[in-house]
Design a protein around this motif. Structure first.
Motif, PDB file in Angstrom:
ATOM      1  N   THR A  33      47.993   7.880 -12.621  1.00  0.00           N
ATOM      2  CA  THR A  33      46.848   7.459 -13.346  1.00  0.00           C
ATOM      3  C   THR A  33      45.456   7.771 -12.455  1.00  0.00           C
ATOM      4  O   THR A  33      44.494   8.158 -12.649  1.00  0.00           O
ATOM      5  CB  THR A  33      46.674   5.956 -13.349  1.00  0.00           C
ATOM      6  N   ARG A  34      45.833   7.469 -11.031  1.00  0.00           N
ATOM      7  CA  ARG A  34      45.048   7.699  -9.899  1.00  0.00           C
ATOM      8  C   ARG A  34      44.484   9.167 -10.098  1.00  0.00           C
ATOM      9  O   ARG A  34      43.428   9.551  -9.930  1.00  0.00           O
ATOM     10  CB  ARG A  34      45.413   7.193  -8.689  1.00  0.00           C
ATOM     11  N   LEU A  35      45.546   9.844 -10.086  1.00  0.00           N
ATOM     12  CA  LEU A  35      44.968  11.537  -9.934  1.00  0.00           C
ATOM     13  C   LEU A  35      44.357  11.911 -11.325  1.00  0.00           C
ATOM     14  O   LEU A  35      43.437  12.861 -11.195  1.00  0.00           O
ATOM     15  CB  LEU A  35      46.399  12.385  -9.981  1.00  0.00           C
ATOM     16  N   GLU A  36      44.512  11.344 -12.477  1.00  0.00           N
ATOM     17  CA  GLU A  36      43.925  11.532 -13.592  1.00  0.00           C
ATOM     18  C   GLU A  36      42.416  11.169 -13.570  1.00  0.00           C
ATOM     19  O   GLU A  36      41.528  11.945 -13.987  1.00  0.00           O
ATOM     20  CB  GLU A  36      44.523  10.905 -14.907  1.00  0.00           C
ATOM     21  N   ARG A  37      42.244   9.993 -12.967  1.00  0.00           N
ATOM     22  CA  ARG A  37      40.828   9.575 -12.586  1.00  0.00           C
ATOM     23  C   ARG A  37      40.226  10.597 -11.715  1.00  0.00           C
ATOM     24  O   ARG A  37      38.956  10.941 -11.818  1.00  0.00           O
ATOM     25  CB  ARG A  37      40.989   7.968 -12.281  1.00  0.00           C
ATOM     26  N   GLU A  38      40.852  10.846 -10.519  1.00  0.00           N
ATOM     27  CA  GLU A  38      40.258  11.909  -9.622  1.00  0.00           C
ATOM     28  C   GLU A  38      39.869  13.197 -10.480  1.00  0.00           C
ATOM     29  O   GLU A  38      38.750  13.683 -10.133  1.00  0.00           O
ATOM     30  CB  GLU A  38      41.296  11.872  -8.485  1.00  0.00           C
ATOM     31  N   LEU A  39      40.814  13.637 -11.090  1.00  0.00           N
ATOM     32  CA  LEU A  39      40.394  15.034 -12.057  1.00  0.00           C
ATOM     33  C   LEU A  39      39.313  14.802 -12.894  1.00  0.00           C
ATOM     34  O   LEU A  39      38.391  15.641 -12.861  1.00  0.00           O
ATOM     35  CB  LEU A  39      41.623  15.098 -12.666  1.00  0.00           C
TER      36      LEU A  39
END
Length: 117
Positions: A89-95
């Motif tokens: 979830t964190r990486l999707e937001r960062e992307l």
């Protein structure tokens, strides 16, 4: 079809349990401790129960202990899955933030419509 097989299985299981219960109706003493140890400690708790209740109670207790054992054993897997889910979830937001900040608006309106998809 599976539903009927399940119902037939449950009916056969119920009849088998009923037959076992009827065949084991004799009362048996259930003690907390063996006689010698009970005399030593003073804990002489005992109860008379039908044998089928003792059998079925042992089966139910064994199944519950197995469920709890597996729940504790799988704790590490659940914790890892939860951690990985938060990381995804964190990486999707960062992307998404990176895509928004680095995206150059296309000069063509048709390309802009295609990029929104």
């Amino acid at each position: 079809m599976i539903r009927y097989l399940r119902l037939i299985f449950l009916a056969v299981l119920g009849v088998a349990l009923l037959v076992v219960a009827l065949a084991n109706r004799a009362p048996v003493p259930v003690r907390l401790l063996p006689d010698d140890m009970a005399a030593l400690t003073g804990l002489t708790w005992a109860m008379e129960l039908p044998l089928f209740l003792v059998i079925f109670g042992g089966i139910i207790l064994g199944v519950l202990i197995g469920f709890v054992w597996e729940w504790f054993r799988e704790h590490g897997h659940r914790a890892t899955a939860s951690q990985k889910s938060r990381e995804v979830t964190r990486l999707e937001r960062e992307l998404a933030v990176l895509k928004d900040s680095t995206s150059v608006p296309p000069k063509d309106e048709v390309l802009a419509l295609l990029d929104k998809r």
